[in-house]
Design an enzyme around this catalytic site. Structure first.
Site, short mmCIF file in Angstrom:
data_model
loop_
_atom_site.label_atom_id
_atom_site.label_comp_id
_atom_site.label_asym_id
_atom_site.label_seq_id
_atom_site.Cartn_x
_atom_site.Cartn_y
_atom_site.Cartn_z
N LYS A 1 0.82 -1.22 0.00
CA LYS A 1 0.00 0.00 0.00
C LYS A 1 0.85 1.26 0.00
O LYS A 1 0.45 2.28 -0.55
CB LYS A 1 -0.97 0.00 1.19
CG LYS A 1 -2.00 -1.11 1.06
CD LYS A 1 -3.30 -0.81 1.76
CE LYS A 1 -4.34 -1.85 1.34
NZ LYS A 1 -5.38 -2.06 2.30
N LYS B 1 -7.16 -10.74 -7.35
CA LYS B 1 -8.28 -10.85 -6.43
C LYS B 1 -9.40 -9.89 -6.80
O LYS B 1 -9.13 -8.78 -7.23
CB LYS B 1 -7.79 -10.50 -5.01
CG LYS B 1 -7.91 -11.62 -4.02
CD LYS B 1 -7.40 -11.21 -2.67
CE LYS B 1 -8.50 -10.71 -1.77
NZ LYS B 1 -8.12 -10.62 -0.37
N LYS C 1 -12.39 -4.06 -4.26
CA LYS C 1 -13.19 -2.84 -4.32
C LYS C 1 -12.42 -1.73 -5.03
O LYS C 1 -13.01 -0.77 -5.48
CB LYS C 1 -13.55 -2.29 -2.93
CG LYS C 1 -13.49 -3.24 -1.79
CD LYS C 1 -13.98 -2.57 -0.49
CE LYS C 1 -13.47 -3.34 0.71
NZ LYS C 1 -14.11 -3.06 1.97
#
Ligand code: TRP
Length: 354
Positions: free
Chosen positions: A115, A217, A220
């Protein structure tokens, strides 16, 4: 005390839309665990600040995760459903854990590395400390079992490391309070205040992958909305997304081994199996030899059947935010009472004057 009381705890961040992967991978497991366990399910709004500090609709995001919990069948009366920011003890314990955890441990967290990206100097301190707050979420209730996706395994190992270091560092202070529990870790006897949490990762929950790329994956944050089925999608949208899902030109194999090297086929068969509560082998016994032109419509029907009642209930709940807020307030109050009990003990163990 000779054993920690079993308690299930998990959290979901209120960022972006919930999708099929969240439902099959997490929420459905939360629902199943209610039958035989005391459970706490938390909307981790403090964690959401690490993804983005200012949100357009923070209340709406918190309410929609709550609505999904309720619509999926989590019972907020028998169990506890709440949002993290209503229980300030999480942040208090996280501070103490920031002083327990080592920079080196945190620097090894792969989620932080992913991240933060290349420019770590620009990552927030909150993003770095994220796993310490997650450990506090769990341990402020001395929870023992945590259902999560396998991407969270490393954070749970860190949670154990933090618990273990606290137990050992404060061992001499814990003993006289009578608050600890004798456990063995490996072969070592430890007088523990905090339990060694167990991840609940296995089970029927599949890794649900993107509908556009079977190697990624379902997420969102994927810019393509066609890559995922959102829990709030209506039947037409679900149908469109599944019909447009990437596949290969071959028919489905009749055995699971035939799915290797075919990530998109594997994903769709896995989704079908999870929705139908069957194994992939069962699904292939039924559809082996069939083309996607036959399998996809069957998958659409199944997905709509399973998801429509949840989606409808979510919409109904979202139309009454006052009710959702009341559920969260009630859950928050009950969670606070439990968390404050732990924090009183932790403050005593550390030696803060009160
Ligand atoms: N980090 C978790 C995730 O991204 C969310 C989370 C926060 C959590 N606190 C938690 C999960 C405590 C389980 C227990 O999925």
């Amino acid at each position: 005390m000779s054993e920690f009381k079993p308690l299930v705890f998990s959290g979901v961040q209120p960022t972006g839309n919930l999708h099929l992967g969240n439902y099959l991978g997490a929420i459905r497991k939360f629902v199943a665990l209610q039958d035989n366990n005391d459970c706490m399910y938390c909307v981790v709004d403090l964690h959401a600040l690490t993804a983005q500090l200012v949100h357009d609709d923070m209340p709406g995001q918190i309410r929609s995760i709550t609505a999904a919990f309720l619509a999926a069948g989590i019972d907020p009366q028998k169990h506890i459903v709440f949002n993290q920011s209503q229980v300030p003890q999480h942040a208090e314990l996280a501070w103490i854990f920031n002083c327990v955890a080592r920079m080196g441990w945190m620097s090894r967290m792969t989620q932080f590395k992913d991240k933060a990206g290349k420019d770590r100097e620009q990552a927030s301190l909150g993003l770095f400390a994220y796993p310490s707050l997650m450990a506090a979420d769990i341990l402020v209730y001395r929870a023992t079992h945590v259902p999560v996706g396998d991407d969270q395994k490393q954070h749970l190992e860190l949670t154990r490391d933090i618990a273990m270091k606290f137990n050992l560092d404060f061992g001499d202070k814990i003993r006289p309070t009578g608050l600890g529990v004798d456990i063995t870790v490996g072969n070592e006897p430890v007088h523990a205040y905090f339990p060694m949490v167990e991840p609940l990762i296995d089970g029927p929950a599949p890794r649900v992958m993107s509908l556009k790329d079977g190697s990624k994956k379902m997420s969102k944050s994927d810019p393509s909305d066609l890559s995922r089925v959102n829990l709030m999608d209506d039947s037409d949208t679900i149908s469109k997304k599944i019909r447009k899902a990437k596949t290969d030109p071959d028919a489905l194999p009749s055995e699971v081994a035939g799915l290797s090297g075919r990530p998109e086929a594997d994903n769709l068969v896995g989704i079908y199996a999870a929705l139908a509560d069957k194994t992939k082998a069962d699904v292939l016994a039924e559809f082996g030899g069939q083309q996607f032109s036959v399998f996809k419509p069957a998958l659409v029907d199944l997905a709509v059947d399973v998801l429509a009642p949840i989606t409808d209930e979510m919409r109904r709940l979202m139309a009454d935010p006052g009710h959702i807020d009341a559920v969260l307030r009630d859950g928050g109050e009950r969670a606070r009472a439990r968390a404050e009990k732990t924090m009183m003990e932790v403050r005593d163990i550390i030696g803060f004057v009160r």
